[in-house]
Design an enzyme around this catalytic site. Structure first.
Site, PDB file in Angstrom:
ATOM      1  N   PHE A 146     -48.261  56.101  43.547  1.00  4.02           N
ATOM      2  CA  PHE A 146     -49.333  56.413  42.610  1.00  4.02           C
ATOM      3  C   PHE A 146     -50.053  57.641  43.147  1.00  4.02           C
ATOM      4  CE2 PHE A 146     -53.517  56.528  40.797  1.00  4.02           C
ATOM      5  CZ  PHE A 146     -53.268  56.302  39.459  1.00  4.02           C
ATOM      6  N   ASP A 231     -50.340  61.957  51.111  1.00  5.64           N
ATOM      7  CA  ASP A 231     -51.382  61.627  50.146  1.00  5.64           C
ATOM      8  C   ASP A 231     -52.280  60.564  50.768  1.00  5.64           C
ATOM      9  OD1 ASP A 231     -52.985  60.653  48.127  1.00  5.64           O
ATOM     10  OD2 ASP A 231     -51.418  60.687  46.603  1.00  5.64           O
ATOM     11  N   LYS A 260     -61.416  60.984  46.676  1.00  3.22           N
ATOM     12  CA  LYS A 260     -62.174  59.741  46.606  1.00  3.22           C
ATOM     13  C   LYS A 260     -63.361  59.717  47.562  1.00  3.22           C
ATOM     14  CE  LYS A 260     -58.499  56.970  44.551  1.00  3.22           C
ATOM     15  NZ  LYS A 260     -59.038  57.018  43.190  1.00  3.22           N
TER      16      LYS A 260
END
Length: 405
Positions: A146, A231, A260
């Protein structure tokens, strides 16, 4: 006491459903305020946040140091675009680069933008540095990934909900099983410019790869002249008990993809960090963002970097994570069939004969705990790193109640 016919939540939920596209299926709770690890809804009910905005709130809600930085910057300057340099920009880029052990930083806004930036840089590096023929660059990715929601990123997703009906899809990606070093190695050819993976797969259910996998990826990338893109948008910045999840096996990728938690739960901030021989392939006009690296974002994100520079939050995550995982392992066979994760991050597989992950989260919500389900019977726990030992024990007690009631 508020009687049922005076509750504001039902109307607020209906209003949200009426006026928004249904691209999410949120729990029926309407939050109006928060502090630290606690949320309060429009009816005054309090909940322990065990999701932390998918790790965007690593430092809790409204951390005083981060809020102060935002307030101070709001009174001075919020946006210039990258047409001009502002006084917060160099400080943020320098301190983040130093935290990452890299030479350069390129700030963006969202995690998906960081991934898109990494893809573009890797392709350009492949053509200009490695000598891959024009239009032939290939990137190896993992099943269950994801990395975001853009059309290019969902082109290499293996999640039907994320991918189906959004084609035609972008070529240039080879998908291999996650954690399978042999398959990854076999997929690399002369036109491969990068390997893009999550050191821990969050959306898939907090899946930790086998020991030795990340060092193996690092080795094969070095041997085959391929960039290793990590990531760390969810796994990084203290979540797993170290600054980056790659640190658990002393692995240093060619590029960190961050987001984030970098915005402190206040503003969207993302970035990629790499050395000049990689990020240096970009020239003026070839990539950018009007809001990327804006003064407000830089002011907040600089304070995030400084919180991490002390090591306090990494240590909290490691120590409290041991407490969390010990309690969760004790529930295997009592409603849980498996537990995964590192630090204050856990994926729990509930016995599907007992309930779905959604049902578990709804029952936890009724007991004042907010978590999120994924992939059927799995739920994720990712509380803010400011959570206390007693609060962890409280969450475990309520989870036990849900599983054994």
């Amino acid at each position: 006491m508020i009687v049922d016919d005076m509750l504001r939540t039902p109307d607020a939920v209906r209003d949200a459903e009426r006026w928004t596209a249904h691209n999410y299926h949120p729990l029926p709770v309407v939050i109006s305020s928060a502090e630290g690890a606690w949320l309060t809804d429009v009816d005054g009910r309090r909940y322990l946040d065990c999701l932390a905005g998918y790790s965007a709130l690593n430092f809790g809600h409204r951390h005083p140091q981060l809020v102060a930085a935002a307030h101070a910057q709001l009174d001075k300057l919020t946006l210039t675009s990258r047409a001009f340099i502002h006084d917060q920009f160099a400080t943020f880029c320098r301190e983040l680069a130093q935290l990452c052990g890299k030479e350069l930083v390129l700030p963006m806004n969202t995690g998906a933008e960081a991934v898109e930036t990494a893809i573009k840089v890797a392709r350009k590096w492949g053509y200009q540095v490695k000598g891959v023929p024009a239009g032939q660059a290939n990137i190896v990715v993992a099943e269950g990934n994801f990395h975001g929601r853009t059309t290019t990123i969902v082109s290499f997703s293996t999640d039907a909900d994320a991918r189906d009906d959004f084609g035609p899809y972008t070529p240039g990606f080879t998908v291999v099983p996650y954690g399978d070093l042999a398959a990854l190695t076999a997929a690399i050819d002369d036109n491969t410019v990068a390997v893009l993976i999550e050191p821990i797969q969050g959306e898939q259910g907090v899946v930790v790869p086998p020991e030795g996998y990340l060092p193996g990826v690092r080795q094969v990338c070095t041997e085959r002249n391929v960039l290793f893109l990590a990531d760390e948008i969810q796994s990084g910045l203290g979540r797993t008990g170290t600054t980056f999840a790659c640190d658990h096996e002393d692995v240093v990728p060619d590029m960190y993809l961050l987001g984030k938690a970098l915005g402190g739960g206040i503003v969207p901030v993302s970035a990629v960090a790499a050395n000049a021989d990689v990020l240096g392939v970009l020239k003026p006009g070839q990539h950018g963002s009007t809001f990327g690296g804006n003064p407000l974002a830089c002011a907040v994100a600089t304070e995030v970097v400084r919180l991490l520079a002390t090591g306090e939050f990494q240590q909290r995550s490691a120590e409290l994570g041991e407490r969390l995982h010990a309690g969760l392992r004790g529930l295997i066979g009592q409603g849980l069939v498996a537990v995964r994760g590192r630090g204050l991050w856990a994926g729990l597989d509930i016995d599907p004969a007992l309930m779905t992950g959604r049902q578990a989260c709804e029952r936890l919500m009724e007991l004042g705990i907010l978590a999120k389900d994924t992939h059927g019977s799995t739920i994720r726990l990712a509380p803010p790193l400011v959570i206390t030992p007693n609060e962890i024990d409280h969450a475990l007690t309520q989870l036990t109640t849900v599983l054994t009631a």
